[in-house]
Structure formats: structure tokens, C-alpha cells
Motif scaffolding. Sequence first.
Motif, PDB file in Angstrom:
ATOM      1  N   UNK A 235       6.806  -3.539 -21.132  1.00 56.49           N
ATOM      2  CA  UNK A 235       6.204  -2.365 -20.507  1.00 56.49           C
ATOM      3  C   UNK A 235       4.966  -2.725 -19.690  1.00 56.49           C
ATOM      4  N   UNK A 236       4.062  -3.497 -20.290  1.00 58.06           N
ATOM      5  CA  UNK A 236       2.756  -3.732 -19.669  1.00 58.06           C
ATOM      6  C   UNK A 236       2.728  -4.908 -18.693  1.00 58.06           C
ATOM      7  N   UNK A 237       3.731  -5.779 -18.744  1.00 57.72           N
ATOM      8  CA  UNK A 237       3.760  -6.921 -17.835  1.00 57.72           C
ATOM      9  C   UNK A 237       4.973  -6.864 -16.911  1.00 57.72           C
ATOM     10  N   UNK A 238       6.186  -6.887 -17.479  1.00 64.63           N
ATOM     11  CA  UNK A 238       7.390  -6.992 -16.652  1.00 64.63           C
ATOM     12  C   UNK A 238       7.624  -5.753 -15.781  1.00 64.63           C
ATOM     13  N   UNK A 239       7.734  -4.588 -16.416  1.00 67.31           N
ATOM     14  CA  UNK A 239       8.005  -3.371 -15.639  1.00 67.31           C
ATOM     15  C   UNK A 239       6.839  -3.062 -14.703  1.00 67.31           C
ATOM     16  N   UNK A 240       5.624  -3.205 -15.223  1.00 67.58           N
ATOM     17  CA  UNK A 240       4.436  -2.889 -14.423  1.00 67.58           C
ATOM     18  C   UNK A 240       4.332  -3.769 -13.186  1.00 67.58           C
ATOM     19  N   UNK A 241       4.536  -5.082 -13.351  1.00 64.75           N
ATOM     20  CA  UNK A 241       4.405  -5.995 -12.215  1.00 64.75           C
ATOM     21  C   UNK A 241       5.505  -5.778 -11.188  1.00 64.75           C
ATOM     22  N   UNK A 242       6.734  -5.512 -11.652  1.00 61.49           N
ATOM     23  CA  UNK A 242       7.834  -5.267 -10.713  1.00 61.49           C
ATOM     24  C   UNK A 242       7.590  -3.980  -9.932  1.00 61.49           C
ATOM     25  N   UNK A 243       7.137  -2.927 -10.619  1.00 62.87           N
ATOM     26  CA  UNK A 243       6.801  -1.678  -9.934  1.00 62.87           C
ATOM     27  C   UNK A 243       5.730  -1.898  -8.875  1.00 62.87           C
ATOM     28  N   UNK A 244       4.692  -2.654  -9.244  1.00 57.29           N
ATOM     29  CA  UNK A 244       3.577  -2.854  -8.316  1.00 57.29           C
ATOM     30  C   UNK A 244       4.002  -3.671  -7.094  1.00 57.29           C
ATOM     31  N   UNK A 245       4.671  -4.807  -7.323  1.00 59.06           N
ATOM     32  CA  UNK A 245       5.086  -5.653  -6.198  1.00 59.06           C
ATOM     33  C   UNK A 245       6.094  -4.945  -5.308  1.00 59.06           C
ATOM     34  N   UNK A 246       7.022  -4.216  -5.928  1.00 60.98           N
ATOM     35  CA  UNK A 246       7.998  -3.473  -5.136  1.00 60.98           C
ATOM     36  C   UNK A 246       7.355  -2.372  -4.329  1.00 60.98           C
ATOM     37  N   UNK A 247       6.455  -1.642  -4.961  1.00 59.55           N
ATOM     38  CA  UNK A 247       5.778  -0.552  -4.267  1.00 59.55           C
ATOM     39  C   UNK A 247       4.887  -1.076  -3.140  1.00 59.55           C
ATOM     40  N   UNK A 248       4.297  -2.239  -3.343  1.00 59.46           N
ATOM     41  CA  UNK A 248       3.453  -2.839  -2.308  1.00 59.46           C
ATOM     42  C   UNK A 248       4.279  -3.134  -1.054  1.00 59.46           C
ATOM     43  N   UNK A 249       5.499  -3.629  -1.254  1.00 57.47           N
ATOM     44  CA  UNK A 249       6.376  -3.908  -0.123  1.00 57.47           C
ATOM     45  C   UNK A 249       6.794  -2.611   0.570  1.00 57.47           C
ATOM     46  N   UNK A 250       7.119  -1.580  -0.209  1.00 50.43           N
ATOM     47  CA  UNK A 250       7.489  -0.291   0.375  1.00 50.43           C
ATOM     48  C   UNK A 250       6.323   0.283   1.175  1.00 50.43           C
ATOM     49  N   UNK A 251       5.112   0.128   0.633  1.00 52.37           N
ATOM     50  CA  UNK A 251       3.913   0.621   1.326  1.00 52.37           C
ATOM     51  C   UNK A 251       3.759  -0.051   2.687  1.00 52.37           C
ATOM     52  N   UNK A 252       4.009  -1.371   2.732  1.00 52.41           N
ATOM     53  CA  UNK A 252       3.861  -2.119   3.981  1.00 52.41           C
ATOM     54  C   UNK A 252       4.913  -1.682   5.002  1.00 52.41           C
ATOM     55  N   UNK A 253       6.157  -1.533   4.543  1.00 50.42           N
ATOM     56  CA  UNK A 253       7.260  -1.257   5.461  1.00 50.42           C
ATOM     57  C   UNK A 253       7.353   0.205   5.870  1.00 50.42           C
ATOM     58  N   UNK A 254       7.036   1.120   4.961  1.00 48.91           N
ATOM     59  CA  UNK A 254       7.186   2.545   5.263  1.00 48.91           C
ATOM     60  C   UNK A 254       5.860   3.251   5.501  1.00 48.91           C
ATOM     61  N   UNK A 255       4.767   2.536   5.249  1.00 50.19           N
ATOM     62  CA  UNK A 255       3.431   3.104   5.471  1.00 50.19           C
ATOM     63  C   UNK A 255       3.233   4.387   4.682  1.00 50.19           C
ATOM     64  N   UNK A 256       3.521   4.319   3.368  1.00 52.38           N
ATOM     65  CA  UNK A 256       3.291   5.459   2.480  1.00 52.38           C
ATOM     66  C   UNK A 256       2.315   5.021   1.393  1.00 52.38           C
ATOM     67  N   UNK A 257       1.621   5.957   0.765  1.00 52.27           N
ATOM     68  CA  UNK A 257       0.662   5.593  -0.284  1.00 52.27           C
ATOM     69  C   UNK A 257       1.333   4.827  -1.426  1.00 52.27           C
ATOM     70  N   UNK A 258       0.604   3.877  -1.988  1.00 56.41           N
ATOM     71  CA  UNK A 258       1.141   3.024  -3.050  1.00 56.41           C
ATOM     72  C   UNK A 258       1.627   3.840  -4.243  1.00 56.41           C
ATOM     73  N   UNK A 259       0.873   4.858  -4.630  1.00 62.43           N
ATOM     74  CA  UNK A 259       1.222   5.624  -5.825  1.00 62.43           C
ATOM     75  C   UNK A 259       2.566   6.326  -5.660  1.00 62.43           C
ATOM     76  N   UNK A 260       2.850   6.819  -4.440  1.00 59.70           N
ATOM     77  CA  UNK A 260       4.125   7.501  -4.215  1.00 59.70           C
ATOM     78  C   UNK A 260       5.274   6.505  -4.170  1.00 59.70           C
ATOM     79  N   UNK A 261       4.998   5.297  -3.720  1.00 59.05           N
ATOM     80  CA  UNK A 261       6.027   4.251  -3.747  1.00 59.05           C
ATOM     81  C   UNK A 261       6.374   3.889  -5.191  1.00 59.05           C
ATOM     82  N   UNK A 262       5.361   3.814  -6.045  1.00 59.15           N
ATOM     83  CA  UNK A 262       5.582   3.527  -7.477  1.00 59.15           C
ATOM     84  C   UNK A 262       6.391   4.645  -8.120  1.00 59.15           C
TER      85      UNK A 262
END
Length: 519
Positions: free
Chosen positions: A131-158
Motif C-alpha cells: 500500500x505505502x510503497x508499491x501502489x503509492x509509487x506506481x500511482x505517483x509516477x503514472x500520474x506524473x506522466x499523465x500530468x505532463x502529457x495531458x496538462x491536468x493537475x496531479x491529484x486528478x491524474x491520481x
Amino acid sequence: MSSLDILIFIAYGLVILLVGNFLHRSKEKENSSSNYFFASNSLPWYLIGTSIIAANISAEQFIGMSGSGYAIGLGIATYEWIAALILIVVAKYFLPILIKNEIYTMPQFMAYRYDNRIKTILAVFWIALFVLVNITSILYLGALTIKILLDIPLIWAIVGLAVFTLLYSVFNGLKAIASTDIIQVFFLVSGGLMTTYLALNATSDGNGIIEGFKIIANEAPEKLHMIIKSSDPNFTYLPGWRAIFGGIWIAGIYYFGANQYIIQKALGAKNLREAQRGMAFAGFLKVLIPLIVVVPGIAAFVLDAKIDTPDGAYPWLLNTFIPSGFKGFIFAALIAAIVSSLSAIINSTSTIFTMDIYKNFFHKTASEKQLVKTGRLSGVLAMIIAASVAPLLGRVEQAFQFIQEFTGMLSPGITAIFILGLFWKKTTSNAAFFGIIISLPASIFLKFVFPAMPFLDKMLCAFLFTSFFMVVWSLLEGRMKTYPKAINVDKRMFKTDRVFNMVSIGIFIMLLALYIVFW
């Protein structure tokens, strides 16, 4: 991303949701914990193999390994190629014992072989880790990429990633997840290969991938060596030949042999033969993964990518060289890798919580319906916690790196008690209990007393120390007698069929050729 890219991505999302719900079981089967958590032991080899890869490959590989390809070169492929061999070893020597003894979760194995102390400690550890490492890190890295490509806030990407994952995974169980993973792996592999082709083609100014490889070999030959020299600053990450024969095996056996969200796929197989063939198929796919996640990073280096950190290599390629339409497909491939990993970890988190904690400590007489309901609720709760923590990783990067290293400090001890528990009959419960406790101080000692020692070497040393400690303790405590809970192992258990043997030999030959060419 253009409107066409977004349309392609939406189409991918709809396909995944529709297929996942189409594979929804009947109401009777839906209420079966065996079906929800272990697919009623019905998975064939091809679902096992693709599901292992889908669970394994995520944003950490697409973003992180491409970044390592940019910074280090082809040497980082060691993690993937040695993993192919480790999958073969786990399939041949570990699976027969686990399946014969009807082991379905790793905490269950700890109770079966040792006692409930170790089971409970490691069940809590694995849930916290997932929960605190695997899921959290994947959510963050994935959302960061979505934020870059779609230009949406990080929290909504998560939030978007979390909701999408839950919609198709938490309600449908392992069978639907594994079946849907075939589509996920199709997007993952085809989209990854497309990125590699376009990156190499850009390297050669449109003259094809062969010419692109030649240009990389001419302009960055240092990036095409598997064996890192001691004079190279990256030696601390990949310590030469020791990276192939040393600590990477400890990390790999832990990850592919004692890691619930990987091994659970094989434990849901129709039979041992299907499980072994599935892991061999996953090993074959692992040989191909560096072409998808490492080579683009090397191409970005030759193309002189305008990035602040190596991890920006893959997003830079997507934004710079991928045309409209293709970008949507490749973006879908990246999301497929992220979501399939999230679904696997969520399913395993709920499996451990439901079967090893809830059923044993809170409701021993729980009905099948109650177990499935608990699994779903715990999966949702795990995702909510992880999604709440994920945004913090942008502000506490050093703390996150510490957590990752702390995980690596414990894995040598877990690997030691896992291997000795399987193959050495004299290993006692007390030896395992104190072994897991002593492994952490051993890793901390190595970290601070030998700070220059490569991390993989530290893992090997911690594993050897913990194993030695457990052997000595067991001999003193058991007075050379076989421990009562020892597992009976017969060499006939390790006989494998012709298909598995042929695939294994083929993987070994391919890896040998690759290391000869790129050593």
C-alpha cells in the motif's frame, strides 16, 4: 495530445472496462473466495505468463528503466535478463513444493512451515509495503506522466488512475484480471515496440532502425555494454560481473518467488505443468522487455534530449517524436502497464488481508460471500490510502527513497527464511523468527560501515549473514534433528516436461548470445 490521441486512449479504456465486466462471473461463482482470489485454479499457461508480465512492468520500468538506459545504458537490462533465468528457477524448484502443499499465500507458507508469529509479522509487512510503497509509487509516477502529457493537475491524474483500476479489477477477481491482462500486455508490448521503432528511426533521421542502432554504436558505444567497469560511476548500481551472479539473485528470488502479487498468478494455475509453462513464457517475454524500456532511453541520450533528469527521457520521446494517433496508442500502452500492475497488487493486498488476517483473527467462520466482500472492501480501502499518500511523494522524495532502500534491507532476510524453509529440513521457527529480526540490523550495518559497497553486494552479504545465523541457530536448537514442520522434498518433484525444458534452454541460449555480443 491531439483529439485523435485522446479518442484512441478513451477507446482503450472502454475496451478494458467492457472486457473486464464481460468476464464477470455468475452470481454463484462471484461469491466464491477461491474464484475471486485464485481464479478457482483454472488459469492456463498463457494467462499466467502475460499476467506476470503485466503485474511486473509498470511506470517504474517505462519511466525509470528508460531513464537508467539514458544514464547507464544497456547494462540496466541485467535486471530483466537475469529475471528471465530466475523465473525458470522458481518454476522448476519452488512451484512444485508450493503447489503440492496447497500454498496460496506467502504468509500461509510461513505458518505452514514455521509458525503464526512469522506469518503475522510478514502479512502486516507485505500489506504495508504494497500500500505505502508499491501502489503509492506506481500511482505517483503514472500520474506524473499523465500530468505532463495531458496538462491536468496531479491529484486528478491520481484519482483517475485509482478509479479506473478499481472499476475493472476490485469487483471481478483474479480470473478477470488475468484474462484482461492479455489485452494490457498487447498494448504494452506493441506500444513499447512502436516507441522503440520511432526513437531509433529519429536517431537515424528517418533511415530506419538498423541505421539507428549503428549510430548509437558509433556515437555512444559506452551505452552498449552489459558489464560495468569499476571505474564507471554507475558501478555502484551494477557492480560488474557481480551484478549477474550476486545480489540480483537475492532480489529476484524474493520478487518472483516470495512476492504475493507475482507468485499468486502461478498458484492460480490449472495444474503444475500450466504454472511452470506460464512462468517460462513470462521468462521469454522478459528477454524482450529491454528492447521496449531500455533502448528508447539510450536513443534519447544520442538525440541529446532536453531533460532535467534521466527519468524525463521517455516523456520527452513521446512529446517530441511520436506523431498524432501513435501517441494515443503508446499512451494507452503506458497506462496499461500502470493499471495492470495496480490491479495485481490490489488483488494480492486484499488476498493477504482477507485470508491471512481477517479470516484467522476476526472471523474464522466467515462465509464465502463475506470473504469476497471483505476482499473488495479492503482493496478499495488500500487504494484510497495509497491515493491519499501518493501526492506527498513530490515533496518528500528523499523519504520515499529511504522507504525503497528499507524494503531492500528486509528482502535478504525474507529470501533466507523462504529458501531455507523450502529446502533445509533442520530450519526451526525460532531461527526464522530471529533471522528476520537480525537481517535488518545486518543491512543497516553494511549501509553505514561500508557506504561505498554497491547495494546489490550489500544484499548478498546480508543474505549470507542471515542464512549463516539461521543455520547455526537451527543446529544448536535442533541438535541435528529434522524440524517437525519440515517440508518433504523428493527430487522427482522437479522433473519438468519437454515444452518447459525447450523454452528454458532457448531463453538461456538467447541470454548467452546477448551477453557475448554486448559484454
